[in-house]
Scaffold this motif. Structure first.
Motif, PDB file in Angstrom:
ATOM      1  N   ARG B 181       0.842  -1.182   0.000  1.00 35.03           N
ATOM      2  CA  ARG B 181       0.000   0.000   0.000  1.00 35.03           C
ATOM      3  C   ARG B 181       0.880   1.236   0.000  1.00 35.03           C
ATOM      4  NH1 ARG B 181      -3.064  -3.180  -1.420  1.00 35.03           N
ATOM      5  NH2 ARG B 181      -5.153  -3.675  -0.704  1.00 35.03           N
ATOM      6  N   PRO B 182       0.459   2.332  -0.621  1.00 32.47           N
ATOM      7  CA  PRO B 182      -0.790   2.459  -1.369  1.00 32.47           C
ATOM      8  C   PRO B 182      -0.699   1.783  -2.735  1.00 32.47           C
ATOM      9  CG  PRO B 182       0.468   4.480  -1.541  1.00 32.47           C
ATOM     10  CD  PRO B 182       1.221   3.583  -0.606  1.00 32.47           C
ATOM     11  N   GLN B 183      -1.860   1.578  -3.331  1.00 33.66           N
ATOM     12  CA  GLN B 183      -1.903   1.071  -4.689  1.00 33.66           C
ATOM     13  C   GLN B 183      -1.884   2.293  -5.598  1.00 33.66           C
ATOM     14  OE1 GLN B 183      -5.176  -2.200  -4.435  1.00 33.66           O
ATOM     15  NE2 GLN B 183      -5.600  -0.632  -2.900  1.00 33.66           N
ATOM     16  N   MET B 184      -0.883   2.370  -6.470  1.00 32.82           N
ATOM     17  CA  MET B 184      -0.728   3.587  -7.268  1.00 32.82           C
ATOM     18  C   MET B 184      -1.055   3.345  -8.737  1.00 32.82           C
ATOM     19  SD  MET B 184       2.742   5.224  -5.618  1.00 32.82           S
ATOM     20  CE  MET B 184       2.778   6.495  -6.865  1.00 32.82           C
ATOM     21  N   ALA B 185      -1.629   4.358  -9.367  1.00 30.47           N
ATOM     22  CA  ALA B 185      -1.933   4.249 -10.797  1.00 30.47           C
ATOM     23  C   ALA B 185      -1.869   5.624 -11.430  1.00 30.47           C
ATOM     24  CB  ALA B 185      -3.326   3.649 -11.002  1.00 30.47           C
ATOM     25  N   THR B 186      -1.471   5.649 -12.704  1.00 33.22           N
ATOM     26  CA  THR B 186      -1.560   6.890 -13.463  1.00 33.22           C
ATOM     27  C   THR B 186      -2.584   6.706 -14.585  1.00 33.22           C
ATOM     28  OG1 THR B 186       0.206   6.331 -15.039  1.00 33.22           O
ATOM     29  CG2 THR B 186       0.864   7.486 -13.032  1.00 33.22           C
ATOM     30  N   VAL B 187      -3.210   7.816 -14.970  1.00 28.77           N
ATOM     31  CA  VAL B 187      -4.220   7.813 -16.022  1.00 28.77           C
ATOM     32  C   VAL B 187      -3.944   8.997 -16.934  1.00 28.77           C
ATOM     33  CG1 VAL B 187      -6.684   8.010 -16.525  1.00 28.77           C
ATOM     34  CG2 VAL B 187      -5.947   6.780 -14.480  1.00 28.77           C
ATOM     35  N   ARG B 188      -4.031   8.773 -18.231  1.00 27.53           N
ATOM     36  CA  ARG B 188      -3.725   9.851 -19.162  1.00 27.53           C
ATOM     37  C   ARG B 188      -4.858  10.860 -19.269  1.00 27.53           C
ATOM     38  NH1 ARG B 188      -1.176   8.417 -24.250  1.00 27.53           N
ATOM     39  NH2 ARG B 188      -3.354   8.227 -24.846  1.00 27.53           N
ATOM     40  N   PRO B 189      -4.515  12.109 -19.644  1.00 26.24           N
ATOM     41  CA  PRO B 189      -5.547  13.127 -19.806  1.00 26.24           C
ATOM     42  C   PRO B 189      -6.649  12.669 -20.759  1.00 26.24           C
ATOM     43  CG  PRO B 189      -3.377  14.112 -19.970  1.00 26.24           C
ATOM     44  CD  PRO B 189      -3.169  12.633 -19.889  1.00 26.24           C
ATOM     45  N   ARG B 190      -7.875  13.039 -20.444  1.00 20.94           N
ATOM     46  CA  ARG B 190      -9.062  12.819 -21.271  1.00 20.94           C
ATOM     47  C   ARG B 190      -9.547  11.383 -21.283  1.00 20.94           C
ATOM     48  NH1 ARG B 190     -12.041  16.562 -21.710  1.00 20.94           N
ATOM     49  NH2 ARG B 190     -12.641  16.666 -23.892  1.00 20.94           N
ATOM     50  N   VAL B 191      -8.880  10.479 -20.567  1.00 18.92           N
ATOM     51  CA  VAL B 191      -9.354   9.088 -20.523  1.00 18.92           C
ATOM     52  C   VAL B 191     -10.614   9.003 -19.661  1.00 18.92           C
ATOM     53  CG1 VAL B 191      -8.805   6.781 -19.640  1.00 18.92           C
ATOM     54  CG2 VAL B 191      -7.129   8.035 -21.003  1.00 18.92           C
ATOM     55  N   MET B 192     -10.630   9.720 -18.533  1.00 21.18           N
ATOM     56  CA  MET B 192     -11.801   9.737 -17.660  1.00 21.18           C
ATOM     57  C   MET B 192     -12.619  11.000 -17.937  1.00 21.18           C
ATOM     58  SD  MET B 192     -11.337   6.963 -16.091  1.00 21.18           S
ATOM     59  CE  MET B 192     -10.046   5.792 -15.654  1.00 21.18           C
ATOM     60  N   ALA B 193     -13.923  10.891 -17.703  1.00 24.50           N
ATOM     61  CA  ALA B 193     -14.805  12.036 -17.961  1.00 24.50           C
ATOM     62  C   ALA B 193     -14.581  13.134 -16.926  1.00 24.50           C
ATOM     63  CB  ALA B 193     -16.256  11.572 -17.930  1.00 24.50           C
ATOM     64  N   MET B 194     -14.764  14.385 -17.343  1.00 19.92           N
ATOM     65  CA  MET B 194     -14.646  15.519 -16.421  1.00 19.92           C
ATOM     66  C   MET B 194     -15.901  15.561 -15.540  1.00 19.92           C
ATOM     67  SD  MET B 194     -12.940  18.228 -15.469  1.00 19.92           S
ATOM     68  CE  MET B 194     -11.754  18.689 -16.724  1.00 19.92           C
ATOM     69  N   PRO B 195     -15.748  15.562 -14.203  1.00 20.35           N
ATOM     70  CA  PRO B 195     -16.951  15.605 -13.356  1.00 20.35           C
ATOM     71  C   PRO B 195     -17.583  17.001 -13.371  1.00 20.35           C
ATOM     72  CG  PRO B 195     -14.984  15.721 -11.995  1.00 20.35           C
ATOM     73  CD  PRO B 195     -14.507  15.550 -13.420  1.00 20.35           C
ATOM     74  N   GLU B 196     -18.850  17.074 -13.013  1.00 21.67           N
ATOM     75  CA  GLU B 196     -19.526  18.366 -12.886  1.00 21.67           C
ATOM     76  C   GLU B 196     -18.865  19.164 -11.767  1.00 21.67           C
ATOM     77  OE1 GLU B 196     -22.275  19.787 -14.350  1.00 21.67           O
ATOM     78  OE2 GLU B 196     -22.322  18.168 -15.864  1.00 21.67           O
ATOM     79  N   ARG B 197     -18.720  20.473 -11.986  1.00 21.27           N
ATOM     80  CA  ARG B 197     -18.153  21.316 -10.933  1.00 21.27           C
ATOM     81  C   ARG B 197     -19.287  21.805 -10.049  1.00 21.27           C
ATOM     82  NH1 ARG B 197     -16.937  26.889 -10.301  1.00 21.27           N
ATOM     83  NH2 ARG B 197     -14.895  27.309  -9.375  1.00 21.27           N
ATOM     84  N   ASP B 198     -19.145  21.587  -8.756  1.00 22.05           N
ATOM     85  CA  ASP B 198     -20.195  21.983  -7.823  1.00 22.05           C
ATOM     86  C   ASP B 198     -19.586  22.954  -6.804  1.00 22.05           C
ATOM     87  OD1 ASP B 198     -22.053  22.264  -5.856  1.00 22.05           O
ATOM     88  OD2 ASP B 198     -22.311  20.115  -5.458  1.00 22.05           O
TER      89      ASP B 198
END
Lengths: 281, 364
Positions: B181-198
């Motif tokens: 631990r911790p379990q680490m990961a990287t993700v490239r830009p634009r792969v995940m959706a942009m969440p709504e800004r609240d």
């Protein structure tokens, strides 16, 4: 000046095929090449050697056949080559790989102190870009990733100035050697092998090190045992639930496509039509 | 130089998923909030959206990690993180963190992890994120999975399931970090959706010290030369993209792609073989080794649909594929498919769009 260049033998991914029925990799007949990104690192090292003198040692970890990659590097002008190969390394992830390479580099430096370690920015098979930083941390060296240019090297004061690609610009960094540099692609081109070096490569006795010769002190840090990550599943991506709607257009007439594709699509995605109408010229 | 791909057989079954007692205290999901010249990198906000989902599944808090020079700007990033889903932020302010340098950032992040013990740590797969993630993971001697395209959790083992393309993008594999631990990961830009800004959301800020002095940091930043942005194509944020693959046969045929793109006000993209052949600039490469895009409309001409390409574009809202092979994999994930010769269909499509848009504008 002693530069160690870490390279990897990889399957030429452009030629990898997946078996259409079993979804397994068809390895047969896929040629093994030197990871293309590593050639930029090797060329940069050879250029520094041309300018400042010294030695270039190429290092790889892999199966016995990886010797061919080292021989290739000798034909380009590397002075020495070390292959670290042992069954205990099988199944290593990036953390375990960085341990083995760092141990080997420590061994190499007993022969002649290492000033610089070069790697490519990543491999084309793993694509992780993690081993370079890992080796640097394990050797307690300064880490300079994505370096596009070595501006200057001061061998008297052990200082190097490089240009590093970062988000939105280029950082100019100065650091002390020894350090580890991952070299960005596209800023140099691998030289041609000379006849003399090709002869030398064919006769060169590659140093083949097992775990002991590579200075591995703790085998539990190598191979599957030393790898925190495991591959729990390998699979082919699933098609979408609904297959593409195939548009028949035998005539290839714009009028046809207007009816068969655009009307249909915009009917379903009216926002898209507005979006395009707004921006299109 | 990863050897991950060489673990031929899934090995998780053989190895224990049970956590050692010392690791049971690791709780919570963290996202490293990357920023440059006064703005958060969008990938960090995308990761907060994804991290929120993971935290909810695990029933834990989502934290942002903000490091930078002291001041209101750095502090404002914590609030942006709250607006995008974080419950709390760890904040390390120090003049030594003004520019990104590996050594102080690695120390700062490693110290925070050791002190507050998250179970999952996510970073953007940018030049900064990859530099930092590789260093932190090695320092902590834990697992790191690069360039994930999907994140999930195995609730029973509280284990992160990190999925990424493998073998040059021909298959996908799911990677787990066992008993570290911790379990680490990287993700490239634009792969995940942009969440709504609240902007009504808030959270608490936990401040920490870096504990370093400049003289102890060996690497110095002499200069920063910003890119000239105007000429560079911005594929990741384009709304419409027309792409060509090897099926376009020769570079001259890309004129047909550009013609359609001009009518649509679109960007032009390409597959890896096309870019490797030098037909188009590297900035236009879409796929695992190029850019990840999420346009409203993606038109793929002469592209077979290898996973390498697919993972870079399959989040597009609408995909139209043109290919002369009815069995091409691209028809498995396109929304509309035209089977035929791209060299004759593209001009027809260009004309059809032109005519349709002219009518639409008149009517509208």
């Amino acid at each position: 000046m002693h530069i160690v260049v870490c390279i990897k033998q990889v399957p030429d991914s452009a030629q990898i095929r997946v078996h259409p029925v079993t979804n397994t990799i068809m390895r047969q007949g896929v040629p093994a090449i030197v990871n293309p990104y590593d050639l930029y690192a090797l060329e940069e090292a050879l250029r520094l050697k041309d300018q400042y003198g010294g030695r270039v040692t190429v290092l790889t970890m892999g199966p016995p056949m990886a010797e061919a990659a080292l021989r290739k590097a000798i034909s380009y002008g590397a002075d020495d080559a070390v292959l670290v190969t042992d069954r205990v390394f099988a199944g290593s992830d990036t953390l375990a790989t960085s341990y083995a390479l760092a141990s080997a580099i420590s061994q190499i430096s007993k022969d002649m102190p290492v000033d610089l370690v070069f790697t490519g920015k990543q491999t084309i098979d793993g694509d992780t870009a993690q081993v370079g930083p890992g080796v640097a941390k394990r050797l307690d060296m300064q880490l300079l990733t994505y370096v596009s240019k070595v501006r200057s090297l001061d061998t008297e004061n052990d200082e190097i100035v490089v240009e590093r690609r970062s988000e939105g610009g280029v950082q100019v960094l100065k650091t002390s050697t020894p350090c580890l540099i991952t070299v960005l692609e596209g800023n140099n081109e691998m030289r041609f092998a000379t006849m003399a070096n090709m002869f030398r490569a064919s006769r060169y006795p590659v140093k083949i090190w097992n775990k002991d010769e590579a200075g591995i002190e703790d085998v539990t840090k190598t191979g599957l045992k030393g790898s925190p990550t495991v591959v729990s599943k390998v699979f082919a991506p699933t098609p979408r639930a609904v297959k593409a709607e195939i548009i028949q257009c035998e005539s290839n007439e714009p009028g046809d496509l207007s009816v068969t594709l655009l009307a249909k699509m915009f009917n379903k995605h009216p926002k898209l039509e507005k979006e395009i109408a707004k921006r299109a010229v | 130089m990863s050897e991950e791909t060489e673990a031929k057989k899934p090995a998780a079954g053989k190895r224990k998923l049970q956590l050692d007692e010392s690791l049971l205290g690791y709780k919570g999901v963290w996202v490293f909030v990357e920023h440059e010249r006064g703005a958060i990198h969008p990938v960090s906000l995308e990761l907060l959206g994804e991290g929120r989902k993971l935290a909810d599944m695990l029933g834990v808090e989502l934290a942002g990690v903000v490091m930078g020079q002291p001041g209101d700007t750095t502090r404002s990033f914590c609030h942006e993180a709250f607006f995008h889903g974080a419950d709390l932020c760890y904040l390390v302010e120090d003049p030594l963190l003004t520019d990104y340098r590996n050594e102080p950032y690695t120390k700062g992040l490693t110290d925070l992890v050791n002190k507050y013990q998250p179970e999952i740590l996510l970073l953007g797969a940018t030049t900064l994120g990859r530099d930092l993630a590789g260093s932190v993971a090695t320092t902590l001697k834990t697992g790191l999975t690069a360039d994930c395209t999907e994140l999930n959790v195995d609730l029973e083992a509280r284990s992160l399931l990190a999925t990424r393309p493998t073998f040059g993008g021909s298959l996908l594999c799911t990677i787990q970090t066992l008993n570290y631990r911790p379990q680490m990961a990287t993700v490239r830009p634009r792969v995940m959706a942009m969440p709504e800004r609240d902007a009504t959301r808030s959270g608490r800020i936990v401040e920490d010290k870096l504990g370093m002095v400049e003289s102890s940091i060996i690497t110095k930043v002499l200069e920063f030369i910003p890119d000239e942005m105007q000429d560079k194509p911005q594929l990741p944020f384009a709304d419409i993209i027309v792409s060509g693959g090897r099926g376009m046969k020769k570079p001259e045929n890309f004129k047909l792609i550009w013609d359609l793109a001009n009518v649509l006000g679109a960007e032009v993209g390409a597959t890896r073989p096309v870019v490797q052949a030098g037909w188009l600039d590297l900035e236009r490469q879409v796929g695992q080794s190029g850019k990840t895009v999420r346009p409203k409309l993606y038109i793929a001409a002469g592209i077979s649909g290898a996973i390498q390409h697919r993972v870079g574009m399959d989040a597009s809202d609408v995909i139209i594929a043109i290919n002369n092979d009815p069995n091409a994999p691209i028809f498995d994930f396109a929304h509309y498919g035209i089977v035929g010769n791209a060299m004759t269909i593209l001009p027809a499509l260009t004309e059809a769009f032109k005519a349709h848009l002219a009518t639409a504008r008149k009517a509208g």
